[in-house]
Structures are given as structure tokens and as C-alpha cells.
Design an enzyme around this catalytic site. Sequence first.
Site, PDB file in Angstrom:
ATOM      1  NE  ARG A  53      -1.651  -2.369   2.878  1.00 14.84           N
ATOM      2  CZ  ARG A  53      -1.766  -3.655   2.536  1.00 14.84           C
ATOM      3  NH1 ARG A  53      -2.798  -4.060   1.871  1.00 14.84           N
ATOM      4  NH2 ARG A  53      -0.849  -4.533   2.902  1.00 14.84           N
ATOM      5  CB  THR A  54       3.586   2.431   2.200  1.00 14.40           C
ATOM      6  OG1 THR A  54       2.853   2.020   3.352  1.00 14.40           O
ATOM      7  CG2 THR A  54       4.274   3.733   2.488  1.00 14.40           C
ATOM      8  CE  LYS A  81      26.393  -4.816  -8.003  1.00 11.68           C
ATOM      9  NZ  LYS A  81      26.913  -3.904  -9.035  1.00 11.68           N
ATOM     10  NE  ARG A 102       7.280   0.450   4.869  1.00 10.22           N
ATOM     11  CZ  ARG A 102       6.036  -0.004   4.751  1.00 10.22           C
ATOM     12  NH1 ARG A 102       5.822  -1.208   4.269  1.00 10.22           N
ATOM     13  NH2 ARG A 102       5.015   0.733   5.122  1.00 10.22           N
ATOM     14  CG  HIS A 130       4.064   3.838   8.886  1.00 11.87           C
ATOM     15  ND1 HIS A 130       4.176   4.652   7.772  1.00 11.87           N
ATOM     16  CD2 HIS A 130       3.623   2.636   8.420  1.00 11.87           C
ATOM     17  CE1 HIS A 130       3.824   3.957   6.697  1.00 11.87           C
ATOM     18  NE2 HIS A 130       3.493   2.731   7.060  1.00 11.87           N
TER      19      HIS A 130
HETATM   20  C1  NCD Z   1       2.125  -1.317   8.214  1.00 11.30           C
HETATM   21  C2  NCD Z   1       3.617  -1.130   8.345  1.00 11.30           C
HETATM   22  O1  NCD Z   1       4.376  -1.317   7.382  1.00 11.30           O
HETATM   23  O2  NCD Z   1       4.018  -0.739   9.439  1.00 11.30           O
HETATM   24  N1  NCD Z   1       1.693  -1.455   6.901  1.00 11.30           N
HETATM   25  C3  NCD Z   1       1.374  -0.340   6.167  1.00 11.30           C
HETATM   26  O3  NCD Z   1       2.195   0.517   5.916  1.00 11.30           O
HETATM   27  N2  NCD Z   1       0.109  -0.201   5.767  1.00 11.30           N
HETATM   28  C4  NCD Z   1       1.551  -2.343   9.110  1.00 11.30           C
HETATM   29  C5  NCD Z   1       2.114  -3.727   9.119  1.00 11.30           C
HETATM   30  O4  NCD Z   1       3.027  -4.072   8.371  1.00 11.30           O
HETATM   31  O5  NCD Z   1       1.612  -4.513   9.918  1.00 11.30           O
END
Ligand code: NCD
Length: 309
Positions: A53-54, A81, A102, A130
Amino acid sequence: MGDLITMDDLTNEEIIQILDAANTLLPIARGEAYLPLLQGKVLGNLFFENSTRTRMSFETAMKRLGGEVLNLSTIGSSVAKGETLYDTMQMVDGYSDIAVIRHPRQGAAQYSADAVNIPILNAGDGAGNHPTQTMLDLFTIREAHGSLEGLNVMMVGDLRYGRTTHSLSHALVRFGAKLTLVSPKSLKMPIEIVSDLKSHGAEINETEEMISSISSADVIYMTRIQKERFPDEDEYNKVADVYKLDASDLVEAKNEMIIMHPLPRVNELHPNVDSTEHAKYFQQAFNGVPTRMALLCRGLGIEVPKKVK
Ligand code: NCD
């Protein structure tokens, strides 16, 4: 300057402004209108950890506003690498105007922001924060309840490693939320976060039991047990299926109560909840598009018009 690393980077007023801008951008997010506000801009989408999703909603957000996206993941890049995060970020600084990162390590987003000149948006740093998820969560809550003020919010599951709950709880208490934190003992919200919430005057109830709080909740925020952050599999297995929200648990819930989940879900949220009027998690995932559009505009210093036809 335009960085977003934790929710502390935004005042309450800025949060509301971003949510208002996201609301204005809804027709563009849905593909019903086109407004190339970010034409000529390039987003570096850097994912050192899995994402559906992100990553996709940032990419959609950028493209629907006329911008371009460069994707980098651990597999298929020189990260495999052994290239350092610092060196990788120097490249991203030269190739893009803004970056989303991320990373499995807590603190990696701040480290990246310190290493480059372009704005950095934290899309999840280990068990840390987040904040872009929090913004779409707040958008979803405001969409359903009309306001963010003084809500009764239950957070359920892995509050220790669940970064979405760390950022969201902080933001919600700044708007006067009352929080019920439901988790097994071993996965309680970290003590320093609870102290921070209390220092903002929050009313907090920590419990292991989920069902009895459902009837008074305005929002139930379910989360996945974060298997990948456990030191070993046995520890994970002890708590893997501890909460399972089922449609039959909702008979006493308020009509306007909403159920949210950042997704992906494992076993904590039964699919029979999907067809109830409380389920908002798929809408929540879509809301990542308008919200991230507004965050990209903020990061790049581009003003969102008050009205889009
Ligand atoms: C979450 C995350 O990556 O922290 N997912 C997201 O971004 N929608 C939640 C998760 O991974 O459980």
C-alpha cells in the site's frame, strides 16, 4: 525543511491543513480530474522492507499529480552488494526532488534526512514511526466522525513493534483522544511512548482484554503481530493468534464505530467483518492516495489550490 520523520514534525494546525488539502485532492486521487501540480518533479521511492500500500499509493499519488517516480528496492540494487545507506542516499539526492524511505532499522529515516538536502518522508523505520500512515489514518477518522477531537480509540495487537500505533497514538492524544491499549503483556506499548502520551494529558487504559471495551469505542484500530521483528519464532507463536475480531463481537458496538487496520491482516480480523458497516480498512488504504498527494506537495513546497473542479 519539508521532512516528515515523526508526527512531532507537524503542528496540529499543519495536520488539519494537510487533511484539508487531501480532501480537495480527492477527485484527482480517484482519477476523476487531472491536475499536474508536480509535473517535472521526481520522487525516489526507496523500500528496504516489503510494502504494498505505502509504495503503490505514493507512486499513484505522484503520477496522478503529473510527477515521475524512481523505485529502489533492496533486491536488484547495489544495496545487495553492500552499499551503505549513506552512499545510496547521496545518489538519491542527485536523482530525485523528494524521497520516501522505508527501512527495517529504527532511526534510518532521520539518518537519511541528515545525509541529504532533499525532503525525506518516513514510510516506516523498523519499530519506530510511520507518520504518513498516521496522516491517512487521521483522514479516515475525520471522514467518518467529522472531527478528530476527543474520540474514544482502541488500539489492539502488537503495540510494542507496531510503528503505526506509535505515530497514531501520539497524534490522537494531541487532539484529546482517550486511548484503550489492548495487547498481550509482552507486546505492550513501549513505556517511553506511554509516558509521552501521558505528558500530553492523555487518558490511557492498558489491558489484555479486547471484548469489554468494544461497546464504548468510536474507533477500533486492529494491528498485525509483527512477526519479522521478533527475536525468535517461539516467542511469536506464543502470541500469534491472541486477538481475533469477528463480526459476532460487534453486537454491542456503537453504530458509528469504525474498524481500521493499516493492513496487511493475518488472523486478527476475520473477513466476516468486511461486510459490516463498521469496516473502513479498504477505504483507509485508498485514503493513502489523497493524503500522500498532500504530503508530497507539502514536502516540495507546492501549494494545493483551495478548490479543484
Ligand atoms: C504497516 C507497516 O508497514 O508498518 N503497513 C502499512 O504501511 N500499511 C503495518 C504492518 O506491516 O503490519
